[in-house]
Design a protein around this motif. Structure first.
Motif, PDB file in Angstrom:
ATOM      1  N   VAL A  47      -4.377   1.335  -3.442  1.00 33.76           N
ATOM      2  CA  VAL A  47      -3.619   0.565  -4.422  1.00 33.76           C
ATOM      3  C   VAL A  47      -3.410  -0.850  -3.902  1.00 33.76           C
ATOM      4  N   SER A  48      -3.614  -1.829  -4.768  1.00 30.82           N
ATOM      5  CA  SER A  48      -3.287  -3.222  -4.447  1.00 30.82           C
ATOM      6  C   SER A  48      -2.305  -3.693  -5.516  1.00 30.82           C
ATOM      7  N   PRO A  49      -1.641  -4.821  -5.293  1.00 30.41           N
ATOM      8  CA  PRO A  49      -0.717  -5.316  -6.325  1.00 30.41           C
ATOM      9  C   PRO A  49      -1.408  -5.563  -7.673  1.00 30.41           C
ATOM     10  N   GLU A  50      -2.704  -5.869  -7.617  1.00 33.04           N
ATOM     11  CA  GLU A  50      -3.434  -6.175  -8.848  1.00 33.04           C
ATOM     12  C   GLU A  50      -3.810  -4.932  -9.641  1.00 33.04           C
ATOM     13  N   ARG A  51      -4.137  -3.807  -8.908  1.00 32.69           N
ATOM     14  CA  ARG A  51      -4.652  -2.642  -9.620  1.00 32.69           C
ATOM     15  C   ARG A  51      -4.768  -1.423  -8.703  1.00 32.69           C
ATOM     16  N   LEU A  52      -4.960  -0.284  -9.338  1.00 33.15           N
ATOM     17  CA  LEU A  52      -5.300   0.943  -8.631  1.00 33.15           C
ATOM     18  C   LEU A  52      -6.813   0.945  -8.494  1.00 33.15           C
ATOM     19  N   MET A  60       2.287   7.127   9.481  1.00 29.20           N
ATOM     20  CA  MET A  60       2.375   5.894   8.707  1.00 29.20           C
ATOM     21  C   MET A  60       1.905   4.785   9.636  1.00 29.20           C
ATOM     22  N   THR A  61       0.999   3.940   9.151  1.00 33.52           N
ATOM     23  CA  THR A  61       0.446   2.893   9.994  1.00 33.52           C
ATOM     24  C   THR A  61       0.242   1.622   9.194  1.00 33.52           C
ATOM     25  N   THR A  62       0.285   0.501   9.879  1.00 36.85           N
ATOM     26  CA  THR A  62      -0.042  -0.763   9.238  1.00 36.85           C
ATOM     27  C   THR A  62      -1.562  -0.938   9.249  1.00 36.85           C
ATOM     28  N   ILE A  63      -2.025  -1.740   8.319  1.00 36.01           N
ATOM     29  CA  ILE A  63      -3.460  -1.983   8.145  1.00 36.01           C
ATOM     30  C   ILE A  63      -3.742  -3.448   8.413  1.00 36.01           C
ATOM     31  N   LYS A  64      -4.813  -3.717   9.149  1.00 32.75           N
ATOM     32  CA  LYS A  64      -5.244  -5.093   9.376  1.00 32.75           C
ATOM     33  C   LYS A  64      -6.401  -5.404   8.428  1.00 32.75           C
ATOM     34  N   PRO A  65      -6.750  -6.668   8.270  1.00 33.29           N
ATOM     35  CA  PRO A  65      -7.905  -6.990   7.431  1.00 33.29           C
ATOM     36  C   PRO A  65      -9.147  -6.259   7.951  1.00 33.29           C
ATOM     37  N   GLY A  66      -9.861  -5.627   7.041  1.00 34.01           N
ATOM     38  CA  GLY A  66     -11.041  -4.869   7.437  1.00 34.01           C
ATOM     39  C   GLY A  66     -11.657  -4.144   6.263  1.00 34.01           C
ATOM     40  N   VAL A  67     -12.518  -3.180   6.578  1.00 27.57           N
ATOM     41  CA  VAL A  67     -13.238  -2.421   5.566  1.00 27.57           C
ATOM     42  C   VAL A  67     -12.770  -0.972   5.591  1.00 27.57           C
ATOM     43  N   VAL A  74     -10.045  -4.824   2.605  1.00 26.75           N
ATOM     44  CA  VAL A  74      -8.592  -4.925   2.469  1.00 26.75           C
ATOM     45  C   VAL A  74      -8.096  -6.058   3.356  1.00 26.75           C
ATOM     46  N   PHE A  75      -6.981  -6.660   2.946  1.00 28.20           N
ATOM     47  CA  PHE A  75      -6.400  -7.781   3.688  1.00 28.20           C
ATOM     48  C   PHE A  75      -4.997  -7.445   4.167  1.00 28.20           C
ATOM     49  N   GLY A  76      -4.864  -6.294   4.808  1.00 30.42           N
ATOM     50  CA  GLY A  76      -3.566  -5.886   5.326  1.00 30.42           C
ATOM     51  C   GLY A  76      -2.878  -4.903   4.404  1.00 30.42           C
ATOM     52  N   GLY A  77      -1.762  -4.362   4.887  1.00 35.33           N
ATOM     53  CA  GLY A  77      -0.983  -3.406   4.116  1.00 35.33           C
ATOM     54  C   GLY A  77      -0.524  -2.276   5.009  1.00 35.33           C
ATOM     55  N   PHE A  78      -0.335  -1.097   4.421  1.00 31.63           N
ATOM     56  CA  PHE A  78      -0.013   0.060   5.243  1.00 31.63           C
ATOM     57  C   PHE A  78      -0.516   1.329   4.577  1.00 31.63           C
ATOM     58  N   PRO A 124      -0.731  15.698   5.363  1.00 34.42           N
ATOM     59  CA  PRO A 124      -1.795  16.716   5.435  1.00 34.42           C
ATOM     60  C   PRO A 124      -2.549  16.905   4.115  1.00 34.42           C
ATOM     61  N   THR A 125      -1.884  16.614   2.992  1.00 32.97           N
ATOM     62  CA  THR A 125      -2.502  16.809   1.676  1.00 32.97           C
ATOM     63  C   THR A 125      -3.063  15.542   1.045  1.00 32.97           C
ATOM     64  N   GLY A 126      -2.879  14.385   1.697  1.00 35.37           N
ATOM     65  CA  GLY A 126      -3.375  13.165   1.080  1.00 35.37           C
ATOM     66  C   GLY A 126      -3.062  11.915   1.867  1.00 35.37           C
ATOM     67  N   CYS A 127      -3.586  10.803   1.366  1.00 30.47           N
ATOM     68  CA  CYS A 127      -3.397   9.503   1.998  1.00 30.47           C
ATOM     69  C   CYS A 127      -3.274   8.458   0.903  1.00 30.47           C
ATOM     70  N   THR A 128      -2.266   7.616   1.025  1.00 33.24           N
ATOM     71  CA  THR A 128      -2.100   6.488   0.112  1.00 33.24           C
ATOM     72  C   THR A 128      -2.162   5.210   0.939  1.00 33.24           C
ATOM     73  N   LEU A 129      -3.066   4.329   0.582  1.00 30.40           N
ATOM     74  CA  LEU A 129      -3.185   3.047   1.257  1.00 30.40           C
ATOM     75  C   LEU A 129      -2.705   1.975   0.292  1.00 30.40           C
ATOM     76  N   LEU A 130      -1.617   1.298   0.666  1.00 26.13           N
ATOM     77  CA  LEU A 130      -1.080   0.201  -0.138  1.00 26.13           C
ATOM     78  C   LEU A 130      -1.534  -1.100   0.509  1.00 26.13           C
ATOM     79  N   ALA A 131      -2.496  -1.745  -0.115  1.00 26.64           N
ATOM     80  CA  ALA A 131      -3.099  -2.957   0.441  1.00 26.64           C
ATOM     81  C   ALA A 131      -2.427  -4.204  -0.111  1.00 26.64           C
ATOM     82  N   GLU A 132      -2.275  -5.214   0.756  1.00 25.49           N
ATOM     83  CA  GLU A 132      -1.773  -6.502   0.276  1.00 25.49           C
ATOM     84  C   GLU A 132      -2.725  -7.073  -0.757  1.00 25.49           C
TER      85      GLU A 132
END
Length: 135
Positions: A9-14, A42-49, A64-68, A73-81
């Motif tokens: 998910v990014s602020p612009e869209r899913l 829970m981890t922070t994300i750096k700019p990358g692929v 992605v350009f950062g986020g967390f 165990p059942t899933g992962c949500t990445l919230l990207a800047e």
């Protein structure tokens, strides 16, 4: 092979919401491979692929350009800047971010801590620029 829910998910869209077999994320401390039954993290994300392997084996990549990321165990949500599929990536987008970060660094009105974070972000963007050119 076990699968799990992944959302990007990014602020612009899913950008993505589906069952996947694995996801590789650019965590701040290094790349992480997330699979089903992963320990809660829970981890922070750096700019990358972000590399996503769907249940059918299809691989897609997103810049992605950062986020967390919130990993369960059942899933992962990445919230990207900010995020964009590699197929839609324009090298000029990264260059604009690099130029903006350099301008902010040149401002000189930042604390040492903020300046260090800007320098780290600039290094990450420069590295990302080299990676994206390879795609």
């Amino acid at each position: 092979m076990a699968d799990f829910n992944f959302e990007l998910v990014s602020p612009e869209r899913l950008l993505l919401s589906e069952r996947v077999s694995e996801v590789v994320i650019p965590a701040t401390e290094g790349e992480m491979t997330v699979m089903a039954n992963h320990a809660p993290t829970m981890t922070t994300i750096k700019p990358g692929v972000v590399t996503v392997k769907a249940v059918d084996g299809k691989v897609t990549r997103y810049v992605v350009f950062g986020g967390f990321a919130d990993i369960l165990p059942t899933g992962c949500t990445l919230l990207a800047e900010s995020a964009v599929p590699v197929s839609e990536m324009d090298a000029k987008l990264i260059e604009k971010r690099i130029d903006a970060t350099k301008s902010e660094l040149d401002d000189g009105s930042h604390s040492d801590e903020h300046k260090t974070r800007l320098e780290q972000f600039l290094a990450e963007l420069t590295q990302l620029n080299g990676i994206v050119v390879a795609f």
